[in-house]
Design a protein around this motif. Structure first.
Motif, PDB file in Angstrom:
ATOM      1  N   ARG A  38       0.828  -1.210   0.000  1.00 54.30           N
ATOM      2  CA  ARG A  38       0.000   0.000   0.000  1.00 54.30           C
ATOM      3  C   ARG A  38       0.861   1.258   0.000  1.00 54.30           C
ATOM      4  N   ARG A  39       1.938   1.232   0.779  1.00 45.78           N
ATOM      5  CA  ARG A  39       2.772   2.432   0.912  1.00 45.78           C
ATOM      6  C   ARG A  39       3.711   2.627  -0.284  1.00 45.78           C
ATOM      7  N   ILE A  49      -4.075   4.046   4.691  1.00 52.93           N
ATOM      8  CA  ILE A  49      -3.698   2.665   5.001  1.00 52.93           C
ATOM      9  C   ILE A  49      -4.345   2.235   6.317  1.00 52.93           C
TER      10      ILE A  49
END
Length: 85
Positions: A38-39, A49
């Protein structure tokens, strides 16, 4: 000339991203994998997130630290194996 250089840079970036993804996939913790994807792959903000994973902001950072430690171990192993080749 510049377009070839840019295309070569893009190809290298894509290859590096694929290598990073394959290393992330070796981590044995699903939450750690999810946070890293996600990051760093999807470029999500920490707040998003946390909301999407249903964890506190602080807990996401704990997971992230664990994920970085696991990634570092995997990267060291990967580097050692490829030095031998």
């Amino acid at each position: 000339k510049y377009s070839r250089s840019i295309l070569a840079d893009i190809a290298e970036l894509v290859e590096l991203k694929q290598q990073a993804m394959s290393l992330i996939d070796r981590i044995g913790d699903a939450d750690c994998i999810d946070v890293l994807y996600r990051r760093y792959i999807h470029y999500q903000k920490w707040e998003l997130i946390a909301v999407e994973m249903n964890f506190s902001y602080k807990w996401i950072h704990c997971i992230h630290q664990k994920a970085l430690n696991l990634f570092d171990e995997i990267l060291k192993e990967y580097t050692e194996v490829h030095k031998l080749m």
